[in-house]
Scaffold this active site. Structure first.
Site, PDB file in Angstrom:
ATOM      1  N   LYS A  81       0.847  -1.200   0.000  1.00 52.04           N
ATOM      2  CA  LYS A  81       0.000   0.000   0.000  1.00 52.04           C
ATOM      3  C   LYS A  81       0.878   1.243   0.000  1.00 52.04           C
ATOM      4  O   LYS A  81       1.921   1.289   0.678  1.00 52.04           O
ATOM      5  CB  LYS A  81      -0.907  -0.022   1.229  1.00 52.04           C
ATOM      6  CG  LYS A  81      -1.853   1.159   1.349  1.00 52.04           C
ATOM      7  CD  LYS A  81      -2.726   1.041   2.593  1.00 52.04           C
ATOM      8  CE  LYS A  81      -3.655   2.234   2.763  1.00 52.04           C
ATOM      9  NZ  LYS A  81      -4.516   2.116   3.961  1.00 52.04           N
ATOM     10  N   SER A 155      -9.050   2.761   3.130  1.00 54.10           N
ATOM     11  CA  SER A 155      -8.137   3.398   2.206  1.00 54.10           C
ATOM     12  C   SER A 155      -7.197   2.414   1.504  1.00 54.10           C
ATOM     13  O   SER A 155      -6.469   2.800   0.587  1.00 54.10           O
ATOM     14  CB  SER A 155      -7.298   4.443   2.962  1.00 54.10           C
ATOM     15  OG  SER A 155      -6.553   3.825   4.005  1.00 54.10           O
ATOM     16  N   SER A 179      -9.651   0.451   7.376  1.00 54.60           N
ATOM     17  CA  SER A 179      -9.093   0.551   6.029  1.00 54.60           C
ATOM     18  C   SER A 179      -8.540  -0.745   5.455  1.00 54.60           C
ATOM     19  O   SER A 179      -8.215  -0.798   4.268  1.00 54.60           O
ATOM     20  CB  SER A 179      -8.002   1.627   5.984  1.00 54.60           C
ATOM     21  OG  SER A 179      -8.570   2.904   6.097  1.00 54.60           O
TER      22      SER A 179
END
Length: 471
Positions: A81, A155, A179
Site C-alpha cells: 500500500k 483506504s 481501512s
C-alpha cells in the site's frame, strides 16, 4: 496449474509450488506483470509497478532456491500500500504534496524481503489515506473488480482491488478506522486488523495517535496468518508493542477453535445515522446460523458503546489527518476536501487529544465488557454496499465524513481500543457484490479470530469465487 488458477492461488500455495520446483519465481512474476499490464487499466489498483526490479528479484530468488536456499516466501510477489515506504520510491499517500523518495524500506517491507518476497508494486490510496473509497485528484479512481462502477473500499482500496482481481496474491494495507476490513468486505477478501503493536509501523512511531496499524489483504485466512507470522514484532522505534502470541498465527489458523461463545450485534454506535442494508444484514444472519450449526453458542448482545465511542475515534482521526497534512512539503497542493479535514483536525486542541488518549483504557474496559461472557463479537463489516465511483466527488469535508460514517459505522471503535478485528466474506448480495461480517477478538487474541475465520472459510469457501471479467 492453469495460469489463471495460479494467479488466484494465494501466497501460501505459491510459496509451496516455488519451493517444490513446480514453478519458478520468474514465471510467477511474469504472469502477474502480464495480468497487471492487461487488466489494471480497467481498475487502477497500482500506483506504480516495479517491473524490471521485480524480474531481477525473481531471478535472484530462483538462483537462491537452486542453490538450496529456503525462505518462507522465497520468490513470491506481494504488493505494498502506498502509505508504506519502499526504498527509493516516493510514498505518495495519494497526493502530489510530497516528492522525496523514501531512503529505506519500512520495517514491514524489510521483513517481507527477508522472508524472500518480491515487491511487485505499490497500490493506490485516497489522499492521505483518509477515506473508505479510493479516489484522488492526482491518481484517479480505483475500481472494484466485482463492479467497475463501484469503489473497492479504502483506504487500502488499491490493495483490495489488486488481490481480488488476481493481480497479486497478497498486498499490505493499513487500518486506521477500517481501512483493511472495508476493502476486504467489498472485494470478497479476508482482512485482519492485528492487535495494535503487533506489526511494526517503523520508521513511524505511531500513526493517527494509535488508531492505525499495518495489516494485509489476502484471498484466504492461511495466507494472512503466514504473512503475519513473518512480519510480527515491534521495534525500538514503535510506540506500541504487543506481547508475542502463545502459538504461531499459522498454527492458530490451522486449528479448529472448539466451541465458542459468540455475541452478535447489529447496533450502530451512538452518533452515527446509518441503515443496515438487506444484504449486509442477511450476511450477518446467515453467519449466525452457520456458526450455530458448527456448535457455537450465539447470543445477541450489543457492546456498551456509551456516549463517547465515536468522539473517541474522531479526536484521534481528525487530529492525525491534521498532523499528516501539516507534515507535507507542499500542503498547498492538497485537495480542497483534504484541507477541509485538516482544518477540522486543527479544531482539536492538544489537551483534548491528551484526554482521549488518557481515557482509552477506561473506554476499552467498557466496550470489552461483552467479552466477559463471550469469546468473539460478530457484527456486520459494513452497513451498505460500496459507493459508486464519483458518488462523493465535489462534496465538502464534513458532508463526506457523515456520508461515509453511515456506510462503515462498525469499524473505527476497535481501532480506538487497539484489539484485533477481521472482515470475513459472507454470502454475496443479490446485486452480485460481496458483503462481509466482522469478527472482533479480545485484546491480543488474533489466534481465536484466525481460527474461527478459517472454520467459516472451510464451510463457505469464498476464495473459489472470482470476478468474471478477471478470471
Amino acid at each position: 496449474m492453469d495460469a489463471t488458477d495460479l494467479a488466484f492461488a494465494g501466497v501460501a500455495r505459491q510459496a509451496g509450488l516455488i519451493a517444490a520446483g513446480e514453478i519458478s519465481s520468474r514465471e510467477l512474476v511474469d504472469l502477474y506483470l502480464e495480468r497487471i499490464a492487461r487488466l489494471d487499466p480497467q481498475l487502477n489498483a497500482f500506483r506504480i509497478v516495479f517491473a524490471e526490479r521485480a524480474r531481477l528479484e525473481a531471478d535472484r530468488a530462483d538462483a537462491r532456491r537452486g542453490a538450496g536456499g529456503e525462505r518462507p516466501l522465497l520468490g513470491v510477489p506481494l504488493a505494498v500500500k502506498d502509505d508504506i515506504d519502499v526504498a527509493g520510491e516516493v510514498t505518495a499517500v495519494g497526493t502530489n504534496a510530497r516528492d522525496a523518495p523514501a531512503p529505506a524500506d519500512a520495517e514491514v517491507v524489510r521483513r517481507l524481503r527477508a522472508a524472500g518476497a518480491v515487491i511487485i508494486g505499490k497500490t493506490n490510496v485516497p489522499e492521505l489515506v483518509i477515506w473508505p473509497f479510493t479516489e484522488s485528484a492526482t491518481y484517479g479512481a480505483t475500481r472494484n473488480p466485482w463492479d467497475r462502477q463501484r469503489a473497492p473500499g479504502g483506504s487500502s482500496g488499491g490493495s483490495g482491488a489488486a488481490v481480488a482481481a488476481g493481480l497479486v496474491g497478497a498486498a499490505l494495507g493499513s487500518d486506521g478506522a477500517g481501512s483493511v476490513r472495508i476493502p476486504a468486505a467489498w472485494c470478497g477478501l479476508f482482512g485482519l486488523k492485528p492487535q495494535r503493536g503487533r506489526v511494526s509501523l517503523a520508521p513511524r512511531s505511531r500513526a493517527w495517535h494509535g488508531l492505525s496499524v499495518n495489516g494485509v489483504l489476502t484471498r484466504g485466512v492461511a495466507d494472512t496468518a503466514l504473512v503475519l507470522d513473518l512480519v510480527a514484532g515491534a521495534t525500538a522505534v514503535d510506540h506500541d508493542s504487543a506481547p508475542p502470541p502463545a502459538v504461531q498465527f499459522s498454527q492458530s489458523a490451522a486449528t479448529p477453535p472448539g466451541r465458542l461463545r459468540i455475541a452478535f450485534s447489529r447496533r450502530v454506535p451512538p452518533g452515527i445515522v446509518s441503515r443496515l442494508d438487506n444484504a449486509a444484514g442477511g450476511a450477518l444472519d446467515d453467519t449466525v446460523e452457520l456458526l450455530r450449526s458448527l456448535g457455537h453458542t450465539l447470543v445477541e448482545r450489543d457492546p456498551d458503546y456509551g456516549p463517547v465511542a465515536i468522539p473517541a475515534v474522531l479526536v484521534r482521526y481528525l487530529r492525525g489527518i491534521h498532523d499528516d497534512a501539516l507534515a507535507m512539503p507542499y500542503p498547498e497542493r492538497l485537495e480542497r476536501r483534504t484541507r477541509g479535514m485538516a482544518r477540522l483536525g486543527a479544531l482539536i486542541p492538544p489537551g483534548l487529544l491528551e484526554r482521549a488518549l488518557a481515557t482509552e483504557e477506561q473506554f476499552a474496559r467498557r466496550l470489552n465488557a461483552v467479552f466477559e461472557e463471550h469469546d468473539v463479537l460478530l457484527t456486520p463489516a459494513t452497513a451498505s454496499p460500496p459507493p459508486r465511483i464519483g458518488q462523493l466527488e465535489g462534496r465538502g469535508a464534513l458532508w463526506t465524513l457523515n456520508a461515509v460514517a453511515a456506510m462503515v459505522p462498525y469499524n473505527g471503535v476497535w481501532n480506538a481500543t487497539g484489539q484485533p478485528a477481521a472482515s470475513v466474506p459472507g454470502p454475496w448480495g443479490a446485486d452480485g457484490l460481496p458483503r462481509g461480517v466482522q469478527l472482533v477478538g479480545r485484546a491480543g487474541d488474533e489466534g481465536t479470530v484466525l481460527s474461527l475465520a478459517a472454520q467459516i472459510e472451510a464451510e463457505r469457501p469464498w476464495a473459489q469465487r472470482r470476478p468474471a471479467e478477471f478470471s
